[in-house]
Design a protein around this motif. Structure first.
Motif, mmCIF file in Angstrom:
data_model
loop_
_atom_site.group_PDB
_atom_site.id
_atom_site.type_symbol
_atom_site.label_atom_id
_atom_site.label_comp_id
_atom_site.label_asym_id
_atom_site.label_seq_id
_atom_site.Cartn_x
_atom_site.Cartn_y
_atom_site.Cartn_z
ATOM 1 N N UNK A 253 -12.736 -7.751 -3.762
ATOM 2 C CA UNK A 253 -12.508 -9.008 -3.046
ATOM 3 C C UNK A 253 -11.832 -10.071 -3.901
ATOM 4 N N UNK A 254 -11.776 -9.872 -5.228
ATOM 5 C CA UNK A 254 -11.100 -10.834 -6.090
ATOM 6 C C UNK A 254 -9.652 -10.440 -6.399
ATOM 7 N N UNK A 255 -9.241 -9.305 -5.803
ATOM 8 C CA UNK A 255 -7.862 -8.830 -5.977
ATOM 9 C C UNK A 255 -7.136 -8.957 -4.642
ATOM 10 N N UNK A 256 -5.983 -9.584 -4.672
ATOM 11 C CA UNK A 256 -5.167 -9.752 -3.467
ATOM 12 C C UNK A 256 -3.990 -8.766 -3.514
ATOM 13 N N UNK A 257 -3.836 -8.001 -2.424
ATOM 14 C CA UNK A 257 -2.727 -7.041 -2.319
ATOM 15 C C UNK A 257 -1.874 -7.428 -1.122
ATOM 16 N N UNK A 258 -0.694 -7.929 -1.380
ATOM 17 C CA UNK A 258 0.212 -8.387 -0.332
ATOM 18 C C UNK A 258 1.259 -7.301 -0.067
ATOM 19 N N UNK A 259 1.073 -6.587 1.043
ATOM 20 C CA UNK A 259 2.026 -5.531 1.421
ATOM 21 C C UNK A 259 3.226 -6.189 2.084
ATOM 22 N N UNK A 260 4.370 -6.138 1.424
ATOM 23 C CA UNK A 260 5.555 -6.803 1.939
ATOM 24 C C UNK A 260 6.236 -5.997 3.054
ATOM 25 N N UNK A 261 5.779 -4.799 3.315
ATOM 26 C CA UNK A 261 6.348 -3.999 4.395
ATOM 27 C C UNK A 261 7.638 -3.299 4.060
ATOM 28 N N UNK A 262 8.100 -3.410 2.843
ATOM 29 C CA UNK A 262 9.345 -2.762 2.429
ATOM 30 C C UNK A 262 9.095 -1.764 1.301
ATOM 31 N N UNK A 263 7.883 -1.237 1.259
ATOM 32 C CA UNK A 263 7.531 -0.308 0.197
ATOM 33 C C UNK A 263 7.076 -0.998 -1.061
#
Length: 297
Positions: A253-263
């Motif tokens: 929960x302290x790690x943010x993973x932002x999937x940009x949708x382009x791989x």
């Protein structure tokens, strides 16, 4: 005595008439062109021809696929005409010559009747082009296809791939069937052929749909070791990935993973206000295979 009494000859006049030689087909002379209609491609129909003739006649078909019964006679009568199945997608025509050798003072006369037969119908509409390139994971629109077969007679359909399902194996006339394609969860590209074959035609009796399906891909990497300072202050890392299905991300929960949708996934961390170093794992997976990719943070 009558001659003597009347003083002059007496004559009796007799009128003699003779019918002409009548040799014709149908209900009246000159109607040969209207005697027969077009035969069906399967040759299942029989047509009749009436013959008017005072003497012997004979019938001679121009082609072996045309049949006349009886093939000769001695007077007025009727014949049956039938044809073989037309195993070609082109129509065909021939003729029957009815011959009487006595007409015209022995010079003879021939009456020709044209025989036509419809073409054999065979057409397959796959609803798409002759080939399909599919992704490994399919939705309802891309996994199932309806096929229409127009055929005068029997046809069969088969495939060389176990991952393709057919709703029918064929029919005695035209009809429809559906094609269903499974997801490809292997990493290998694969090909299938669906072949519709007509059992009556000699030539042009096959129609083929080729399906090519890509292999399933699932890869992820990060060129750097993911290690954050206690106060990251804009520090980030990039994970690149390729996945044939929707990517699933599980992270602390302290790690943010932002999937940009382009791989690309941009990884950031919140400030660690504790005096204890903390460690977690980013887990990447998908809903179709058991493969996972993990990254330690």
């Amino acid at each position: 005595e009558l001659h003597k009494n009347m003083g002059s000859p007496v004559y009796q006049v007799l009128s003699v008439t003779q019918n002409g030689f009548k040799f014709y087909l149908g209900n009246s002379e000159g109607s040969e062109d209207d005697v027969l209609k077009e035969f069906s491609e399967l040759g299942t129909d029989t047509q009749k021809i009436k013959i008017t003739s005072p003497t012997e006649w004979r019938a001679k078909p121009s082609d072996s696929w045309i049949h006349v019964s009886p093939a000769d006679g001695i007077s007025t009568g009727e014949v049956s005409v039938y044809v073989d199945m037309n195993a070609s997608t082109s129509g065909r025509s021939g003729k029957i010559s009815f011959i009487n050798d006595d007409v015209n003072n022995g010079r003879g006369k021939t009456l020709d009747v044209v025989v036509t037969q419809a073409p054999y119908l065979f057409d397959v509409d796959f609803g798409v082009a002759s080939s399909l390139d599919l992704q490994p994971i399919l939705d309802q629109a891309t996994s199932s296809y309806n096929v229409t077969v127009i055929s005068s007679g029997r046809w069969v359909v088969d495939t060389d791939a176990s991952w393709v399902s057919l709703s029918s194996s064929g029919a005695n006339k035209g009809g429809t069937f559906s094609i269903k394609v499974d997801n490809n969860l292997t990493s290998s590209k694969r090909t299938a052929n669906i072949v519709v074959t007509n059992k009556d035609l000699k030539d042009n009796n096959k129609s083929t749909l080729k399906i090519t399906q890509s292999g399933f891909t699932f890869n992820a990497e990060c060129n750097d070791k993911i290690e954050f300072a206690a106060l990251p202050d804009g520090q980030s890392y990039k994970i690149t990935y390729s996945c044939s299905a929707e990517l699933l991300i599980d992270a602390p929960n302290w790690v943010n993973c932002d999937d940009r949708g382009n791989g690309t996934i941009i990884v950031t961390a919140e400030d660690n206000v504790s005096t204890v170093k903390r460690t977690g794992t980013i887990k990447l997976s998908n809903a179709y295979t058991s493969d996972t990719r993990t990254f330690t943070v």
